[in-house]
Design a protein around this motif. Structure first.
Motif, PDB file in Angstrom:
ATOM      1  N   VAL A  65      -4.236   1.252   7.548  1.00  0.00           N
ATOM      2  CA  VAL A  65      -2.662   1.929   6.411  1.00  0.00           C
ATOM      3  C   VAL A  65      -3.200   2.976   5.522  1.00  0.00           C
ATOM      4  N   THR A  66      -1.997   3.524   5.620  1.00  0.00           N
ATOM      5  CA  THR A  66      -2.533   4.697   3.837  1.00  0.00           C
ATOM      6  C   THR A  66      -1.149   4.222   3.724  1.00  0.00           C
ATOM      7  N   SER A  67      -1.083   4.504   1.362  1.00  0.00           N
ATOM      8  CA  SER A  67      -0.829   4.179   0.732  1.00  0.00           C
ATOM      9  C   SER A  67      -0.414   5.111   0.453  1.00  0.00           C
ATOM     10  N   LEU A  68       0.877   5.504  -0.426  1.00  0.00           N
ATOM     11  CA  LEU A  68       1.464   6.712  -0.996  1.00  0.00           C
ATOM     12  C   LEU A  68       0.830   6.752  -2.922  1.00  0.00           C
ATOM     13  N   GLU A  69      -0.308   5.579  -2.951  1.00  0.00           N
ATOM     14  CA  GLU A  69      -1.173   6.256  -4.351  1.00  0.00           C
ATOM     15  C   GLU A  69      -2.085   7.466  -3.867  1.00  0.00           C
ATOM     16  N   VAL A  70      -1.684   8.186  -5.367  1.00  0.00           N
ATOM     17  CA  VAL A  70      -3.192   9.315  -4.992  1.00  0.00           C
ATOM     18  C   VAL A  70      -4.194   8.985  -5.353  1.00  0.00           C
ATOM     19  N   ARG A  71      -5.005   8.051  -5.827  1.00  0.00           N
ATOM     20  CA  ARG A  71      -6.263   7.780  -5.860  1.00  0.00           C
ATOM     21  C   ARG A  71      -6.501   5.860  -5.919  1.00  0.00           C
TER      22      ARG A  71
ATOM     23  N   TRP B 175       3.266   0.796  -1.000  1.00  0.00           N
ATOM     24  CA  TRP B 175       3.398   2.129  -0.877  1.00  0.00           C
ATOM     25  C   TRP B 175       3.495   2.574  -0.189  1.00  0.00           C
ATOM     26  N   VAL B 176       3.195   1.744   1.324  1.00  0.00           N
ATOM     27  CA  VAL B 176       3.042   2.103   3.003  1.00  0.00           C
ATOM     28  C   VAL B 176       3.726   3.683   3.315  1.00  0.00           C
ATOM     29  N   THR B 177       3.054   4.577   3.772  1.00  0.00           N
ATOM     30  CA  THR B 177       3.885   5.339   4.136  1.00  0.00           C
ATOM     31  C   THR B 177       3.236   5.845   5.631  1.00  0.00           C
TER      32      THR B 177
END
Length: 386
Positions: free
Chosen positions: A321-327, A379-381
């Protein structure tokens, strides 16, 4: 007076300080120490559970249990509660034994030197572990190292130091464990009364700390949650938030053209409206964080296993799972097959019947049973079938 005959001042002899208190003794140290040992044992076991749920080795990742759904809520609540109680007990233990720091001569033999060194390691690591843990639950990190791996490593040092200390002090502990000290007469009545008063005071302090903090995870006591940094009912949509959208760098512009990308043998992309048009499921699950707070809520969304199946994933597949958060250390998260296949694991779109707020992960977040809060990705993308 002739300068040659002037006498030099005589310096006073160096003497170690004397202590007249009657309760700085082995009997008191043993009484407090066995309670402190229980608190340390609970912290160590529940800490291992927390660590391996957050950072499982490859051989364990697919076998981590998703049930009971409240498992992590219980173990992490116990971890923090026992850690806070241990701070009180450690201070009492140090008070009972600190005169021994001033014994004279400080080292009597090689064995005595090694014993004192082992005690120094035990005290230093125990103080470090408890007070860095205390700062972690309020999310204040005034140090240059990463908390999680250091806390985990020092826990093993503390555990080894405690076992070594017990082995070295076993005869003394045994002698002072019960009501009578081996080979001695019953202690004076006034000492027994004073010791009981001390232990009752320490117990009352532990009880007060526990009652005023445990409500952050044990919601029947939420009204008494006066000292904990989180309250289970305070926050957007009635749930606390550790990391806001602003702190994660998730902006309105980034959400305006949001799409969910699902990668697998049959990859596809969904808009939010298309995601909402899929069969929806609901689950009443707790969210529990490493800082010790937890709360139960009603979540609604699409089952992760349905998305995996649509993407061509085979039974037993995991998900990245990858989030939109940048860090952030948990921007990318992996879940093993037990979580991915559990019907209660959702890509959640609603919380308590309302659309997720930005701070709770709008437009979509992961919610799974028996899972640390840091792995309930917001914020899953992207979902990637493994």
């Amino acid at each position: 007076m002739n300068p040659r005959t002037r006498r030099r001042p005589v310096l006073p002899a160096v003497r170690p300080p004397s202590f007249s208190g009657r309760l700085h003794d082995a009997r008191t140290a043993t009484s407090v120490g066995r309670r402190l040992g229980v608190a340390f044992a609970v912290c160590f076991v529940t800490g291992l559970i927390s660590h391996y749920l957050q950072h499982p080795p490859d051989w364990l990742a697919d076998d981590l249990p998703s049930r009971p759904v409240w498992g992590y809520r219980l173990t992490q609540g116990l971890h923090v509660a026992a850690g806070l109680a241990a701070i009180v007990l450690l201070l009492a233990k140090l008070w009972a034994v600190y005169p021994r720091l001033f014994v004279w001569p400080p080292v009597r033999s090689v064995r005595h030197a090694l014993e004192r060194l082992s005690v120094a390691v035990l005290v230093a690591t125990a103080v470090f572990q408890l007070f860095t843990g205390l700062l972690n639950i309020v999310e204040w990190y005034p140090w240059p190292f990463s908390f999680v791996p250091v806390h985990f490593a020092v826990a093993w040092v503390v555990a080894g130091s405690v076992l070594l200390h017990i082995a070295v002090k076993a005869p003394e502990i045994k002698a002072h464990w019960g009501r009578r000290s081996a080979g001695t007469l019953e202690l004076p009545a006034e000492d027994a009364r004073d010791r009981r008063s001390l232990l009752l005071g320490v117990g009352a302090a532990v009880g007060a700390v526990t009652l005023t903090t445990v409500g952050q995870s044990f919601t029947p006591l939420a009204r008494l949650d006066l000292l904990a940094p989180r309250h289970p009912g305070h926050g957007p949509q009635g749930l606390p938030v550790n990391r806001t959208a602003a702190a994660a760098g998730v902006t309105a512009a980034a959400l305006s053209d949001w799409r969910l990308e699902v990668l697998g043998p049959r990859p596809f992309v969904l808009t939010l409206d298309q995601l909402r048009s899929l069969p929806q499921a609901g689950a009443r699950l707790p969210i529990a964080c490493v800082e010790g707070w937890s709360a139960q809520a009603r979540w609604g969304g699409v089952r992760v296993r349905d998305l995996v199946e649509r993407a061509g994933g085979q039974p037993g597949a995991g998900v990245r799972v990858t989030s939109l958060e940048v860090r952030g250390a948990y921007r990318v998260m992996e879940m093993g097959q037990e979580y991915a296949e559990d019907p209660l694991t959702l890509l959640a779109l609603t919380l308590n019947g309302e659309v997720l707020s930005p701070d709770h992960g709008y437009p979509a977040r992961i919610i799974a049973p028996n899972r640390p809060g840091v792995l309930q990705t917001k914020w899953v993308t992207r979902l990637e079938v493994l």
